[in-house]
Design a protein around this motif. Structure first.
Motif, PDB file in Angstrom:
ATOM      1  N   ALA A 191     -30.335 -12.406   2.273  1.00 26.71           N
ATOM      2  CA  ALA A 191     -29.617 -13.678   2.424  1.00 26.71           C
ATOM      3  C   ALA A 191     -28.390 -13.516   3.321  1.00 26.71           C
ATOM      4  CB  ALA A 191     -29.207 -14.209   1.055  1.00 26.71           C
ATOM      5  N   VAL A 192     -27.762 -12.354   3.260  1.00 29.37           N
ATOM      6  CA  VAL A 192     -26.602 -12.095   4.122  1.00 29.37           C
ATOM      7  C   VAL A 192     -27.005 -12.198   5.588  1.00 29.37           C
ATOM      8  CG1 VAL A 192     -24.947 -10.332   4.853  1.00 29.37           C
ATOM      9  CG2 VAL A 192     -25.447 -10.631   2.425  1.00 29.37           C
ATOM     10  N   ALA A 193     -28.094 -11.527   5.941  1.00 30.15           N
ATOM     11  CA  ALA A 193     -28.570 -11.583   7.322  1.00 30.15           C
ATOM     12  C   ALA A 193     -28.947 -13.015   7.713  1.00 30.15           C
ATOM     13  CB  ALA A 193     -29.772 -10.646   7.490  1.00 30.15           C
ATOM     14  N   ASN A 194     -29.490 -13.774   6.774  1.00 29.06           N
ATOM     15  CA  ASN A 194     -29.879 -15.152   7.074  1.00 29.06           C
ATOM     16  C   ASN A 194     -28.672 -16.029   7.399  1.00 29.06           C
ATOM     17  OD1 ASN A 194     -32.456 -14.325   6.529  1.00 29.06           O
ATOM     18  ND2 ASN A 194     -32.737 -15.537   4.672  1.00 29.06           N
ATOM     19  N   VAL A 195     -27.572 -15.825   6.665  1.00 26.64           N
ATOM     20  CA  VAL A 195     -26.362 -16.615   6.919  1.00 26.64           C
ATOM     21  C   VAL A 195     -25.854 -16.365   8.338  1.00 26.64           C
ATOM     22  CG1 VAL A 195     -23.922 -16.882   6.303  1.00 26.64           C
ATOM     23  CG2 VAL A 195     -25.656 -16.762   4.501  1.00 26.64           C
ATOM     24  N   ILE A 196     -25.777 -15.104   8.737  1.00 34.37           N
ATOM     25  CA  ILE A 196     -25.278 -14.783  10.073  1.00 34.37           C
ATOM     26  C   ILE A 196     -26.267 -15.259  11.134  1.00 34.37           C
ATOM     27  CG2 ILE A 196     -24.494 -12.940  11.597  1.00 34.37           C
ATOM     28  CD1 ILE A 196     -22.704 -13.445   9.156  1.00 34.37           C
ATOM     29  N   ALA A 197     -27.565 -15.104  10.851  1.00 30.52           N
ATOM     30  CA  ALA A 197     -28.586 -15.539  11.808  1.00 30.52           C
ATOM     31  C   ALA A 197     -28.546 -17.040  12.039  1.00 30.52           C
ATOM     32  CB  ALA A 197     -29.970 -15.118  11.314  1.00 30.52           C
ATOM     33  N   ALA A 198     -28.037 -17.775  11.056  1.00 26.31           N
ATOM     34  CA  ALA A 198     -27.935 -19.233  11.191  1.00 26.31           C
ATOM     35  C   ALA A 198     -26.749 -19.649  12.064  1.00 26.31           C
ATOM     36  CB  ALA A 198     -27.825 -19.870   9.810  1.00 26.31           C
TER      37      ALA A 198
ATOM     38  N   GLU B 188     -12.819 -31.293   6.791  1.00 31.72           N
ATOM     39  CA  GLU B 188     -14.117 -31.679   7.339  1.00 31.72           C
ATOM     40  C   GLU B 188     -14.942 -30.440   7.710  1.00 31.72           C
ATOM     41  OE1 GLU B 188     -11.220 -34.853   7.635  1.00 31.72           O
ATOM     42  OE2 GLU B 188     -11.195 -32.786   8.395  1.00 31.72           O
ATOM     43  N   GLU B 189     -14.293 -29.472   8.341  1.00 33.25           N
ATOM     44  CA  GLU B 189     -14.997 -28.244   8.727  1.00 33.25           C
ATOM     45  C   GLU B 189     -15.531 -27.509   7.502  1.00 33.25           C
ATOM     46  OE1 GLU B 189     -12.591 -26.884  12.781  1.00 33.25           O
ATOM     47  OE2 GLU B 189     -11.789 -26.376  10.800  1.00 33.25           O
ATOM     48  N   VAL B 190     -14.709 -27.424   6.472  1.00 31.96           N
ATOM     49  CA  VAL B 190     -15.108 -26.699   5.267  1.00 31.96           C
ATOM     50  C   VAL B 190     -16.271 -27.403   4.585  1.00 31.96           C
ATOM     51  CG1 VAL B 190     -14.368 -26.037   2.946  1.00 31.96           C
ATOM     52  CG2 VAL B 190     -12.881 -25.596   4.920  1.00 31.96           C
ATOM     53  N   ALA B 191     -16.203 -28.710   4.480  1.00 31.44           N
ATOM     54  CA  ALA B 191     -17.292 -29.454   3.834  1.00 31.44           C
ATOM     55  C   ALA B 191     -18.620 -29.240   4.567  1.00 31.44           C
ATOM     56  CB  ALA B 191     -16.945 -30.942   3.791  1.00 31.44           C
ATOM     57  N   GLU B 192     -18.564 -29.268   5.896  1.00 26.04           N
ATOM     58  CA  GLU B 192     -19.786 -29.078   6.694  1.00 26.04           C
ATOM     59  C   GLU B 192     -20.317 -27.651   6.527  1.00 26.04           C
ATOM     60  OE1 GLU B 192     -21.397 -29.232  11.317  1.00 26.04           O
ATOM     61  OE2 GLU B 192     -19.255 -29.475  10.884  1.00 26.04           O
ATOM     62  N   GLU B 193     -19.434 -26.654   6.577  1.00 23.00           N
ATOM     63  CA  GLU B 193     -19.880 -25.261   6.493  1.00 23.00           C
ATOM     64  C   GLU B 193     -20.411 -24.927   5.108  1.00 23.00           C
ATOM     65  OE1 GLU B 193     -17.681 -21.075   7.155  1.00 23.00           O
ATOM     66  OE2 GLU B 193     -17.868 -22.312   8.967  1.00 23.00           O
ATOM     67  N   ILE B 194     -19.779 -25.461   4.078  1.00 22.26           N
ATOM     68  CA  ILE B 194     -20.277 -25.239   2.716  1.00 22.26           C
ATOM     69  C   ILE B 194     -21.698 -25.800   2.582  1.00 22.26           C
ATOM     70  CG2 ILE B 194     -20.025 -25.954   0.304  1.00 22.26           C
ATOM     71  CD1 ILE B 194     -18.144 -23.724   0.963  1.00 22.26           C
ATOM     72  N   ALA B 195     -21.925 -26.978   3.143  1.00 24.56           N
ATOM     73  CA  ALA B 195     -23.254 -27.594   3.068  1.00 24.56           C
ATOM     74  C   ALA B 195     -24.278 -26.747   3.815  1.00 24.56           C
ATOM     75  CB  ALA B 195     -23.210 -29.014   3.642  1.00 24.56           C
ATOM     76  N   ARG B 196     -23.920 -26.259   4.994  1.00 20.12           N
ATOM     77  CA  ARG B 196     -24.843 -25.433   5.784  1.00 20.12           C
ATOM     78  C   ARG B 196     -25.148 -24.125   5.062  1.00 20.12           C
ATOM     79  NH1 ARG B 196     -22.666 -24.171  11.420  1.00 20.12           N
ATOM     80  NH2 ARG B 196     -24.767 -23.293  11.660  1.00 20.12           N
ATOM     81  N   MET B 197     -24.107 -23.457   4.529  1.00 23.90           N
ATOM     82  CA  MET B 197     -24.341 -22.188   3.842  1.00 23.90           C
ATOM     83  C   MET B 197     -25.165 -22.383   2.577  1.00 23.90           C
ATOM     84  SD  MET B 197     -21.010 -19.702   4.290  1.00 23.90           S
ATOM     85  CE  MET B 197     -19.790 -20.778   3.560  1.00 23.90           C
ATOM     86  N   THR B 198     -24.917 -23.470   1.872  1.00 17.32           N
ATOM     87  CA  THR B 198     -25.695 -23.755   0.660  1.00 17.32           C
ATOM     88  C   THR B 198     -27.174 -23.876   0.988  1.00 17.32           C
ATOM     89  OG1 THR B 198     -23.824 -24.867  -0.408  1.00 17.32           O
ATOM     90  CG2 THR B 198     -26.020 -25.378  -1.241  1.00 17.32           C
ATOM     91  N   ALA B 199     -27.476 -24.586   2.073  1.00 17.19           N
ATOM     92  CA  ALA B 199     -28.869 -24.759   2.469  1.00 17.19           C
ATOM     93  C   ALA B 199     -29.513 -23.422   2.828  1.00 17.19           C
ATOM     94  CB  ALA B 199     -28.953 -25.727   3.649  1.00 17.19           C
ATOM     95  N   VAL B 200     -28.780 -22.584   3.555  1.00 11.53           N
ATOM     96  CA  VAL B 200     -29.316 -21.272   3.946  1.00 11.53           C
ATOM     97  C   VAL B 200     -29.551 -20.405   2.719  1.00 11.53           C
ATOM     98  CG1 VAL B 200     -28.821 -19.129   5.171  1.00 11.53           C
ATOM     99  CG2 VAL B 200     -28.309 -21.318   6.255  1.00 11.53           C
ATOM    100  N   LEU B 201     -28.601 -20.390   1.812  1.00 12.17           N
ATOM    101  CA  LEU B 201     -28.705 -19.546   0.625  1.00 12.17           C
ATOM    102  C   LEU B 201     -29.847 -19.999  -0.286  1.00 12.17           C
ATOM    103  CD1 LEU B 201     -24.884 -19.171  -0.089  1.00 12.17           C
ATOM    104  CD2 LEU B 201     -26.422 -17.375   0.733  1.00 12.17           C
TER     105      LEU B 201
END
Length: 499
Positions: free
Chosen positions: A250-257, A300-313
């Protein structure tokens, strides 16, 4: 580790020699700056790696840069080895004294010279604590980014020596990325400045050579660091996984995203279970592994990044996800990670903290390898580390009171580092080589590379008096290490270089 596994070495100096050096130092320093009685020097016999201890002949505590130069002059003229020391929080034996040498502590050089909010820099002496820089910059809504777990106690001079990182180094970099300039006292009695406050400085980039040199090239007397704006907000995801392999992938997936979190840390179940009763951070102790992923910036940046990371995880196989809802909860999540080392004392009399770095895509493979080594060496290992940049901190658990256990812990640690090299990594990330990993240098580097390291040292320290016998192994040491670790003509990992 909590207790020593090796007895303190006997003094390696004659009383006559000690008296002569003390007299020479008293001629240039106030008496309070020179310690020579055993009860006064005992606190300096080791750093955070307490397994290795050596009572120093003398400890010096200069108050000024001129006094640092005076100490270096006396030691050069009398051929006395010098071991620089910061706060003593290092974990690789880099500040281990030399038996017939002088420890030069920079603890009293602890003044914040200035904070320039417009240039976003702070100029500090080496004894200033890491966290104190951010505290001084706080009124300007600025802070110093590198945040080692020991930041409440470690000094900026020691951070420069070891190129320290921290839980936020993935996004904001290590010490080398956040220091603009160092002022250095050389063994020849000169003051040189490496780097500068401008975007670039003329000549060779010796600043990058000096940072991480573990006290072998000179004594830091002043440091200029970058300050950055404190983010408007930050939130942390705690993602749970059913096995460490899935968590590692999952770590590699987060960075790959294409996401670069402010922090991306991993703890296995052993780590979370030893930390949770100690800190009560709210960790999922039923999970085989947890990831802590932080986003910072505007709301706004944090809300967007949290949503993206949640989806990846979730896509990577997370079985549960929790997100901090308050600043207090965010700090609680991080307090568990930062207190992992002391929490090890709850489940083991002693621990041996390793430090190696690997490619992120190899995390699952290496964690599986470490699990197999637990059986081989008959010892437990708790894994807690900077997953985002592949910097591992396995905590090998043992009991120094049991004969042979520390030797097994050392062998376990050497095998972990050899595995790191075998998968394309390195034997250290932020703790340095010191004495702990000096044999493992023989695994990673060729003779020609080690000779090049010695050439750099000779350019700065032609007398060979600054932290000698640390970090760079001799040819004899490598030969002895090879003989110790070759069995039936084969090394533990077939693709490692031989000498």
């Amino acid at each position: 580790m909590h207790t020593a596994a090796a007895a303190t070495a006997a003094p390696g100096f004659t009383l006559t020699r000690q008296q002569a050096v003390v007299a020479a130092l008293h001629a240039v320093l106030p008496p309070r700056c020179v310690l020579s009685a055993a009860e006064d020097t005992r606190p300096y016999e080791c750093d955070g790696l307490a397994a290795y201890r050596q009572l120093p002949m003398i400890v010096t505590l200069p108050d000024t840069e001129d006094q640092v130069l005076a100490i270096l002059r006396v030691c050069r003229e009398m051929n006395v080895p010098i071991v620089p020391r910061g706060a003593g929080t290092g974990l690789s034996g880099g500040a281990l004294p030399i038996a017939d040498g002088v420890v030069l502590s920079t603890a009293r050089l602890n003044r914040i010279v200035r904070v320039d909010a417009y240039a976003r820099i702070a100029v500090v002496q080496p004894g200033v604590r890491n966290l104190a820089i951010s505290e001084a910059a706080a009124p300007h809504a600025l802070y110093y980014a590198p945040d080692p777990s020991s930041q409440i106690a470690c000094s900026i001079g020691g951070n420069v020596a070891e190129n320290s990182g921290g839980v936020h180094c993935l996004k904001y970099g290590l010490t080398v990325h956040n220091v603009l300039r160092v002022r250095v006292a050389t063994l020849d009695g000169e003051i040189i400045e490496l780097g500068g406050e401008a975007l670039d400085s003329p000549g060779l980039d010796l600043l990058a050579v000096f940072i991480g040199s573990e006290g072998m090239l000179g004594i830091v007397t002043e440091v200029t660091v970058k300050l950055i704006p404190r983010p408007a907000t930050a939130r942390v995801i705690m993602a749970s996984f059913g096995d460490v392999v899935t968590g590692g992938n999952a770590v590699a997936n987060v960075i790959a995203a294409g996401i670069i979190p402010a922090g991306l840390e991993m703890m296995d179940q052993t780590s979370s279970r030893m930390v949770e009763p100690f800190v009560k951070a709210g960790y999922d102790t039923d999970a085989a592994a947890i990831l802590l992923c932080e986003a910072d910036g505007t709301h706004e940046e944090v809300a967007e990044e949290i949503a993206r990371m949640t989806a990846v995880l979730e896509g990577a196989g997370a079985i549960a996800i929790a997100v901090s809802s308050t600043e207090a909860e965010r700090l609680k999540f991080w307090s568990g990670r930062k207190n992992a080392f002391p929490a090890a004392g709850r489940i083991s009399p002693d621990y041996y903290c390793m430090d190696g770095t690997i490619p992120r895509k190899k995390l699952a493979e290496v964690l599986t390898g470490i699990a197999a080594m637990e059986t081989t060496h008959g010892l437990r290992c708790a894994n807690v580390f900077h997953a985002g940049d592949g910097n591992l901190h396995p905590l090998i658990l043992f009991d120094a009171n049991q004969p042979g256990e520390f030797a097994r812990a050392e062998a376990f640690g050497a095998d972990i580092l050899a595995l790191c090299v075998a998968v394309g990594g390195t034997i250290t990330g932020e703790h340095g080589v010191g004495m702990e990993k000096i044999n493992s240098m023989c695994v990673q580097f060729t003779r020609a590379e080690l000779d090049a390291f010695f050439a750099v040292k000779r350019a700065f320290d032609p007398h060979g008096l600054l932290n000698p016998d640390k970090a760079i192994p001799t040819l004899n040491r490598c030969a002895e290490f090879g003989r110790m670790h070759v069995t039936a003509g084969r090394l533990p990992f077939a693709n490692l270089p031989r000498f």
